[in-house]
Design a protein around this motif. Sequence first.
Motif, PDB file in Angstrom:
ATOM      1  N   ILE A  82       1.200  21.257  -7.972  1.00  0.00           N
ATOM      2  CA  ILE A  82       1.374  21.918  -6.681  1.00  0.00           C
ATOM      3  C   ILE A  82       2.819  21.778  -6.216  1.00  0.00           C
ATOM      4  CG2 ILE A  82       0.733  21.821  -4.239  1.00  0.00           C
ATOM      5  CD1 ILE A  82      -2.092  20.916  -5.213  1.00  0.00           C
ATOM      6  N   GLY A  83       3.386  20.591  -6.376  1.00  0.00           N
ATOM      7  CA  GLY A  83       4.766  20.376  -5.970  1.00  0.00           C
ATOM      8  C   GLY A  83       5.753  21.230  -6.743  1.00  0.00           C
ATOM      9  N   ASN A  84       5.558  21.316  -8.046  1.00  0.00           N
ATOM     10  CA  ASN A  84       6.447  22.149  -8.863  1.00  0.00           C
ATOM     11  C   ASN A  84       6.324  23.619  -8.487  1.00  0.00           C
ATOM     12  OD1 ASN A  84       7.344  19.916 -10.243  1.00  0.00           O
ATOM     13  ND2 ASN A  84       5.982  20.207 -12.000  1.00  0.00           N
ATOM     14  N   TRP A  85       5.088  24.053  -8.221  1.00  0.00           N
ATOM     15  CA  TRP A  85       4.871  25.449  -7.822  1.00  0.00           C
ATOM     16  C   TRP A  85       5.552  25.755  -6.487  1.00  0.00           C
ATOM     17  CZ3 TRP A  85       1.871  26.979  -3.514  1.00  0.00           C
ATOM     18  CH2 TRP A  85       1.672  28.359  -3.398  1.00  0.00           C
ATOM     19  N   SER A 111      -5.648  -0.863   2.022  1.00  0.00           N
ATOM     20  CA  SER A 111      -4.798  -1.903   2.601  1.00  0.00           C
ATOM     21  C   SER A 111      -3.450  -1.288   2.945  1.00  0.00           C
ATOM     22  CB  SER A 111      -4.603  -3.042   1.597  1.00  0.00           C
ATOM     23  OG  SER A 111      -3.835  -2.598   0.485  1.00  0.00           O
ATOM     24  N   ALA A 112      -2.711  -1.956   3.809  1.00  0.00           N
ATOM     25  CA  ALA A 112      -1.403  -1.427   4.210  1.00  0.00           C
ATOM     26  C   ALA A 112      -0.472  -1.222   3.011  1.00  0.00           C
ATOM     27  CB  ALA A 112      -0.764  -2.346   5.246  1.00  0.00           C
ATOM     28  N   PRO A 113      -0.326  -2.196   2.113  1.00  0.00           N
ATOM     29  CA  PRO A 113       0.553  -1.976   0.953  1.00  0.00           C
ATOM     30  C   PRO A 113       0.082  -0.820   0.081  1.00  0.00           C
ATOM     31  CG  PRO A 113       0.082  -4.315   1.211  1.00  0.00           C
ATOM     32  CD  PRO A 113      -0.847  -3.593   2.135  1.00  0.00           C
ATOM     33  N   ALA A 114      -1.242  -0.685  -0.109  1.00  0.00           N
ATOM     34  CA  ALA A 114      -1.765   0.389  -0.957  1.00  0.00           C
ATOM     35  C   ALA A 114      -1.490   1.755  -0.334  1.00  0.00           C
ATOM     36  CB  ALA A 114      -3.266   0.213  -1.170  1.00  0.00           C
ATOM     37  N   ILE A 115      -1.689   1.868   0.963  1.00  0.00           N
ATOM     38  CA  ILE A 115      -1.460   3.146   1.635  1.00  0.00           C
ATOM     39  C   ILE A 115       0.008   3.533   1.563  1.00  0.00           C
ATOM     40  CG2 ILE A 115      -1.406   4.284   3.892  1.00  0.00           C
ATOM     41  CD1 ILE A 115      -4.018   2.882   4.550  1.00  0.00           C
ATOM     42  N   ARG A 116       0.894   2.590   1.859  1.00  0.00           N
ATOM     43  CA  ARG A 116       2.332   2.897   1.824  1.00  0.00           C
ATOM     44  C   ARG A 116       2.766   3.327   0.429  1.00  0.00           C
ATOM     45  NH1 ARG A 116       2.764  -1.516   5.648  1.00  0.00           N
ATOM     46  NH2 ARG A 116       2.964  -3.025   3.938  1.00  0.00           N
ATOM     47  N   ALA A 117       2.337   2.593  -0.582  1.00  0.00           N
ATOM     48  CA  ALA A 117       2.730   2.918  -1.953  1.00  0.00           C
ATOM     49  C   ALA A 117       2.134   4.249  -2.398  1.00  0.00           C
ATOM     50  CB  ALA A 117       2.290   1.799  -2.900  1.00  0.00           C
ATOM     51  N   ALA A 118       0.877   4.502  -2.034  1.00  0.00           N
ATOM     52  CA  ALA A 118       0.217   5.741  -2.431  1.00  0.00           C
ATOM     53  C   ALA A 118       0.883   6.949  -1.792  1.00  0.00           C
ATOM     54  CB  ALA A 118      -1.264   5.689  -2.049  1.00  0.00           C
ATOM     55  N   VAL A 119       1.221   6.842  -0.524  1.00  0.00           N
ATOM     56  CA  VAL A 119       1.874   7.967   0.156  1.00  0.00           C
ATOM     57  C   VAL A 119       3.264   8.220  -0.415  1.00  0.00           C
ATOM     58  CG1 VAL A 119       2.873   8.718   2.361  1.00  0.00           C
ATOM     59  CG2 VAL A 119       0.534   7.823   2.288  1.00  0.00           C
ATOM     60  N   GLU A 120       4.005   7.162  -0.678  1.00  0.00           N
ATOM     61  CA  GLU A 120       5.334   7.335  -1.285  1.00  0.00           C
ATOM     62  C   GLU A 120       5.217   8.050  -2.630  1.00  0.00           C
ATOM     63  OE1 GLU A 120       7.034   3.476  -1.549  1.00  0.00           O
ATOM     64  OE2 GLU A 120       7.319   3.259   0.624  1.00  0.00           O
ATOM     65  N   ALA A 121       4.221   7.682  -3.421  1.00  0.00           N
ATOM     66  CA  ALA A 121       4.030   8.313  -4.728  1.00  0.00           C
ATOM     67  C   ALA A 121       3.608   9.772  -4.567  1.00  0.00           C
ATOM     68  CB  ALA A 121       2.980   7.543  -5.529  1.00  0.00           C
ATOM     69  N   SER A 122       2.746  10.058  -3.596  1.00  0.00           N
ATOM     70  CA  SER A 122       2.316  11.438  -3.377  1.00  0.00           C
ATOM     71  C   SER A 122       3.478  12.313  -2.912  1.00  0.00           C
ATOM     72  CB  SER A 122       1.181  11.478  -2.335  1.00  0.00           C
ATOM     73  OG  SER A 122      -0.027  10.983  -2.873  1.00  0.00           O
ATOM     74  N   LEU A 123       4.325  11.777  -2.055  1.00  0.00           N
ATOM     75  CA  LEU A 123       5.495  12.527  -1.600  1.00  0.00           C
ATOM     76  C   LEU A 123       6.386  12.895  -2.783  1.00  0.00           C
ATOM     77  CD1 LEU A 123       6.383  10.471   1.610  1.00  0.00           C
ATOM     78  CD2 LEU A 123       5.596  12.854   1.553  1.00  0.00           C
ATOM     79  N   ARG A 124       6.568  11.958  -3.709  1.00  0.00           N
ATOM     80  CA  ARG A 124       7.400  12.234  -4.883  1.00  0.00           C
ATOM     81  C   ARG A 124       6.752  13.304  -5.768  1.00  0.00           C
ATOM     82  NH1 ARG A 124       7.903   6.558  -4.964  1.00  0.00           N
ATOM     83  NH2 ARG A 124       6.361   6.431  -6.656  1.00  0.00           N
ATOM     84  N   ARG A 125       5.464  13.167  -6.013  1.00  0.00           N
ATOM     85  CA  ARG A 125       4.792  14.131  -6.888  1.00  0.00           C
ATOM     86  C   ARG A 125       4.747  15.526  -6.260  1.00  0.00           C
ATOM     87  NH1 ARG A 125       1.395   9.489  -8.227  1.00  0.00           N
ATOM     88  NH2 ARG A 125       0.045  10.003  -6.455  1.00  0.00           N
ATOM     89  N   LEU A 126       4.508  15.588  -4.966  1.00  0.00           N
ATOM     90  CA  LEU A 126       4.453  16.880  -4.269  1.00  0.00           C
ATOM     91  C   LEU A 126       5.846  17.448  -4.003  1.00  0.00           C
ATOM     92  CD1 LEU A 126       1.626  16.028  -1.719  1.00  0.00           C
ATOM     93  CD2 LEU A 126       1.516  17.859  -3.435  1.00  0.00           C
ATOM     94  N   VAL A 128       7.878  16.769  -1.545  1.00  0.00           N
ATOM     95  CA  VAL A 128       8.008  17.114  -0.127  1.00  0.00           C
ATOM     96  C   VAL A 128       8.473  15.878   0.642  1.00  0.00           C
ATOM     97  CG1 VAL A 128       6.213  18.878  -0.247  1.00  0.00           C
ATOM     98  CG2 VAL A 128       5.586  16.530   0.380  1.00  0.00           C
ATOM     99  N   GLU A 129       8.943  16.106   1.841  1.00  0.00           N
ATOM    100  CA  GLU A 129       9.376  15.007   2.699  1.00  0.00           C
ATOM    101  C   GLU A 129       8.265  14.545   3.633  1.00  0.00           C
ATOM    102  OE1 GLU A 129      12.821  16.288   4.768  1.00  0.00           O
ATOM    103  OE2 GLU A 129      14.091  16.392   2.962  1.00  0.00           O
ATOM    104  N   GLN A 130       7.255  15.402   3.792  1.00  0.00           N
ATOM    105  CA  GLN A 130       6.208  15.093   4.752  1.00  0.00           C
ATOM    106  C   GLN A 130       4.879  15.690   4.306  1.00  0.00           C
ATOM    107  OE1 GLN A 130       6.259  17.035   8.753  1.00  0.00           O
ATOM    108  NE2 GLN A 130       6.504  14.945   9.523  1.00  0.00           N
ATOM    109  N   ILE A 131       3.812  14.919   4.473  1.00  0.00           N
ATOM    110  CA  ILE A 131       2.447  15.397   4.218  1.00  0.00           C
ATOM    111  C   ILE A 131       1.868  15.857   5.557  1.00  0.00           C
ATOM    112  CG2 ILE A 131       0.113  14.681   3.553  1.00  0.00           C
ATOM    113  CD1 ILE A 131       1.581  12.561   1.723  1.00  0.00           C
ATOM    114  N   ASP A 132       1.351  17.061   5.595  1.00  0.00           N
ATOM    115  CA  ASP A 132       0.844  17.587   6.866  1.00  0.00           C
ATOM    116  C   ASP A 132      -0.435  16.892   7.311  1.00  0.00           C
ATOM    117  OD1 ASP A 132       2.825  19.679   7.247  1.00  0.00           O
ATOM    118  OD2 ASP A 132       1.889  20.698   5.562  1.00  0.00           O
ATOM    119  N   LEU A 133      -1.339  16.664   6.370  1.00  0.00           N
ATOM    120  CA  LEU A 133      -2.632  16.074   6.719  1.00  0.00           C
ATOM    121  C   LEU A 133      -3.039  15.090   5.622  1.00  0.00           C
ATOM    122  CD1 LEU A 133      -5.037  15.982   8.634  1.00  0.00           C
ATOM    123  CD2 LEU A 133      -5.938  18.033   7.535  1.00  0.00           C
TER     124      LEU A 133
END
Length: 326
Positions: A82-85, A111-126, A128-133
């Motif tokens: 999706i990010g590449n597209w 957990s807080a560490p898991a959420i932070r790390a997961a979101v950072e990874a999703s931002l990189r894969r997508l 984007v600078e921001q996830i809407d939802l």
Amino acid sequence: MNAPAASPEPLDAPLGTGPNAVLRRVGPSDLSVFPIALSGTVFGWTADGPTTTAILDRFVELGGTFIDTADAYAGGRSEIMIGNWMRARGNRDSLTIATKVGKGPDHPGLSAPAIRAAVEASLRRLRVEQIDLLFLHVDDPDTPFDETLLAVDELIRAGHVRYFGGSDHTANRLFEARIASAQLGVAHMVAVQKHYNLMHREEYEKDLARIAAQLDLGVLPRFALAAGFLTGKYRTRGDLERHRRGHEVVPYLTRRGARVITALDRVADQAQSSVATIALAWLLSRPRVVAPVVSVSSADQLDQIMSAPRTPLSRQQLTELDRASA
């Protein structure tokens, strides 16, 4: 970074379909979306690169604005595709992007560490600078809600996430989350994803519908077409052998299932439409429903899917479908 609002239809409108049903607001947020969310479940799994690109292109061509994925889909490949597209098409600002965290193998739990790390990874894969939802993909009983909510609020304040919601949380847990959010003074959920369709009604309608209204949550039904059963292509056990996901619809091959398909056939014939379109139009008539989350395996399937928000159903037709699926 979502499509501009154009008089979104109220969530409590008695009929949620018709030619003017263009955009709907997600709960109390300022996200306004076309009332079909495209699921990225199959991207990078059963849908290869060219197929995924064709699906995404057709979705946007037909007016789609809302794409839903997760860090657990195809081990993160769905987000990458999706990010590449989006980068290739240069269309990020016209889309609403939702993803989920909590089930990914690299950062499981809430957990807080898991959420932070997961979101950072999703931002990189997508890309984007921001996830809407951002959806909490699981209800993690091992992590206090306070810790999860504070971590999400931190991401919202940092600008990495705009809004968040629950996925598969019970009505009681959603209520607990709202109380905790108020006590902590942090952002609260604006949406919830839940298994909901003509064949699977009780779980949502018994308790969650009331809580969703009370908490002003936008509802995104998952499994909106019951693994393809509500497209009408599975009518006998013989049909199961011809399709890859046939085993998933075995529980629906009952007298009740036959009643529902018969009613859908009748209404589809009256509306000169397809069974799948009518099944989604029924969902869109339900209070609080913003956008059913629908997965397709090919771009040509989207024509029927995307016509649902513009397919008006009469009260008599809605009543017939209600009775058949009761």
